[in-house]
Design an enzyme around this catalytic site. Structure first.
Site, PDB file in Angstrom:
ATOM      1  N   GLU A 159       0.797  -1.229   0.000  1.00 43.35           N
ATOM      2  CA  GLU A 159       0.000   0.000   0.000  1.00 43.35           C
ATOM      3  C   GLU A 159       0.832   1.283   0.000  1.00 43.35           C
ATOM      4  OE1 GLU A 159      -3.263  -0.001   2.772  1.00 43.35           O
ATOM      5  OE2 GLU A 159      -4.196  -1.707   1.804  1.00 43.35           O
ATOM      6  N   GLU A 353      -5.436  -8.577   0.177  1.00 42.92           N
ATOM      7  CA  GLU A 353      -6.240  -8.234   1.357  1.00 42.92           C
ATOM      8  C   GLU A 353      -7.663  -7.939   0.921  1.00 42.92           C
ATOM      9  OE1 GLU A 353      -4.807  -5.156   4.016  1.00 42.92           O
ATOM     10  OE2 GLU A 353      -2.725  -5.754   3.682  1.00 42.92           O
TER      11      GLU A 353
HETATM   12  C1  BGP Z   1      -4.705  -2.247   5.046  1.00 45.32           C
HETATM   13  C2  BGP Z   1      -3.349  -2.570   5.604  1.00 45.32           C
HETATM   14  C3  BGP Z   1      -3.356  -3.585   6.694  1.00 45.32           C
HETATM   15  C4  BGP Z   1      -4.583  -3.615   7.569  1.00 45.32           C
HETATM   16  C5  BGP Z   1      -5.873  -3.351   6.823  1.00 45.32           C
HETATM   17  C6  BGP Z   1      -7.087  -3.103   7.701  1.00 45.32           C
HETATM   18  O1  BGP Z   1      -4.695  -0.928   4.610  1.00 45.32           O
HETATM   19  O2  BGP Z   1      -2.486  -3.040   4.592  1.00 45.32           O
HETATM   20  O3  BGP Z   1      -2.145  -3.461   7.378  1.00 45.32           O
HETATM   21  O4  BGP Z   1      -4.443  -2.960   8.749  1.00 45.32           O
HETATM   22  O5  BGP Z   1      -5.756  -2.271   5.947  1.00 45.32           O
HETATM   23  O6  BGP Z   1      -7.115  -1.763   8.122  1.00 45.32           O
HETATM   24  P1  BGP Z   1      -7.446  -1.333   9.604  1.00 45.32           P
HETATM   25  O7  BGP Z   1      -6.520  -2.128  10.460  1.00 45.32           O
HETATM   26  O8  BGP Z   1      -7.192   0.128   9.668  1.00 45.32           O
HETATM   27  O9  BGP Z   1      -8.866  -1.671   9.816  1.00 45.32           O
END
Ligand code: BGP
Length: 453
Positions: A159, A353
């Protein structure tokens, strides 16, 4: 048609969010370890306790039936100061993890860098400095050399677009005077170099970028809304994939950057480097689409009133929202996103993801996360529709394999198939408890996506 044979049904995590042991066995501090932690959320010393429990965790991953596991290597476990000596204890940890996965026929899909820049490099300017480019390339080379005999699939930077669009995530505040798009440019150069090094050191390996990609819907058919949505896509999505795949800047994104007053020093050598490093596939994270419109005063325009930037976010009455974060839930937007990436870049795609963060509750030893099953089912169905329409998707790795520290809300917001028994304030016993979604996902994998019920 359905899912291809050997589809990588996996699940995802990142080192700083799952491992804990943040100062153990020679690990150096990353920007995550030194940043100001949001009030009420834990620091990264324990997380899910995966560093100590990785062997039992891999047993559970095998019971879940995973064909792949997407995780990241903590840069400061391998090279504690960002440059210089390699920390053998850190190497041992990842060797053990990779070997344990391989023993269970789980394909390791490894991110070189997921939000955890070494603090020592940040002190010297972080990505604003070209020294970080060299450090990243050397660290990447070290990873390919150490683990590339057993890790075929690599992602460079998780990201990068979110790190640039919401930089407080990673650089931890103090953003005044930070040359945002110069730092972003250095990441492009570092990524291209790392991809070239990967192909040189390990010709049999495959590597790609891992941005967070989501299509923007225009608020209406008003041409200004459509244009504002086109800019939003360029600035959030295509800037990153054009740089990775074509080695070029996206023209609309560059137009926005210039009109915003940013300058970027791009040397001839940078241009050459960006052309030389090519990805073998595109990995991307998907959570939600956004809807944007032309809102006077909120969209970058020139003196003639011509638009040069993304539209402002507006509500989308066709979509529901997640309870916890109020993120739009848009499974059809997932299909649109997959199809759009395919038509632009014609590379194999892997989803690294996708998932639903909620306040899961442990009641009488069980977690009934039917809402997560519903969310994932709808997204998997749309991914299948995209595959049926001709998009080459070779894997799906929902976030997250088990509960871990969310970027903002610690353990209040959980994403896993496996519940980790702890709260933000109390580490309890860190017991692993299979949620309802665990059994459901196991069946999805067993039937290669045929049974989503
Ligand atoms: C993405 C990231 C992850 C993870 C996920 C969920 O942007 O790559 O590291 O954290 O989001 O986001 P959050 O934890 O803010 O709910």
């Amino acid at each position: 048609m359905g899912f291809p044979k050997d589809f990588f049904w996996g699940a995802s995590s990142s080192a700083y969010q799952i491992e804990g042991a943040s100062a153990t066995d020679g690990k150096g501090p990353s920007v995550q370890d030194v940043k100001t932690i949001p009030a009420g959320t834990p620091d990264f010393t324990v997380c899910s306790g995966h560093y100590e429990r990785y062997a039992d965790d891999v047993e559970l991953f095998a019971e879940l039936g995973l064909k792949a596991y997407r995780f990241s290597i903590a840069w400061t476990r391998i090279i504690p100061n960002g440059v210089g000596e390699v920390n053998q204890a850190g190497v041992d940890f990842y060797n053990n993890l990779i070997d344990a996965l391989r023993a269970k026929n789980i394909e390791p899909i490894v991110t070189v860098y997921h939000f955890d820049l070494p603090a020592a490099l940040q002190e010297k300017g972080g990505w604003a400095s070209r020294e970080t480019v060299d450090a990243f390339v050397e660290y990447s080379r070290t990873c390919f050399e150490l683990f590339g005999d057993r890790v075929t699939y690599w992602q460079t930077i998780n990201e990068q677009n979110m790190m640039t669009l919401v930089p407080e995530h990673v650089v931890g505040g103090a953003l005044d005077d930070y040359p945002l798009y110069q730092a972003n440019h250095h990441m492009f150069v570092a990524q291209s170099k790392a991809m070239a090094v990967c192909h040189e050191v390990r010709p049999e390996c495959r590597i790609g970028p891992a941005p967070n990609i989501a299509i923007h819907n225009p608020a209406s058919s008003d041409p200004k809304d459509v244009l504002a949505a086109q800019y939003a896509d360029a600035v959030r999505n295509w800037l990153y994939l054009d740089a990775a795949v074509f080695g070029e800047y996206n023209a609309l994104a560059l137009d926005y950057i210039k009109h915003s007053g940013y300058t970027i020093d791009i040397t001839d050598e940078d241009r050459q480097v960006m052309k030389n490093g090519k990805p073998d596939f595109i990995a991307f994270n998907y959570y939600n689409t956004d809807t944007v419109g032309y809102v006077a005063g909120e969209v970058l325009v020139d003196e003639q009133g011509n638009i040069h930037g993304p539209g402002a976010r507006v509500d989308n009455p066709s979509l529901g929202k997640t309870q916890f974060s109020g993120w739009w839930i848009d499974p059809v937007g997932f299909r649109t996103t997959l199809q759009e990436i395919h038509s632009r870049y014609r590379l194999p795609l892997i989803v690294t993801e996708n998932g639903l963060g909620e306040r899961d509750e442990l009641i009488d030893g069980e977690v009934d996360d039917q809402y997560r099953i519903d969310y994932l089912r709808d997204h998997i169905s749309q991914m299948e529709a995209a595959i049926d329409s001709g998009v080459p998707v070779f894997g799906y790795n929902p976030w997250s394999v088990m509960d871990l520290i969310s970027t903002h809300e610690g353990f209040l917001k959980r994403y896993g198939f496996i519940y980790v028994n702890r709260t933000n304030d109390d580490e309890l016993d860190l017991a692993r408890i299979k949620k309802k979604s665990f059994g459901w996902y196991r069946k999805v994998i067993e039937t290669n996506g045929a049974d989503l019920a």
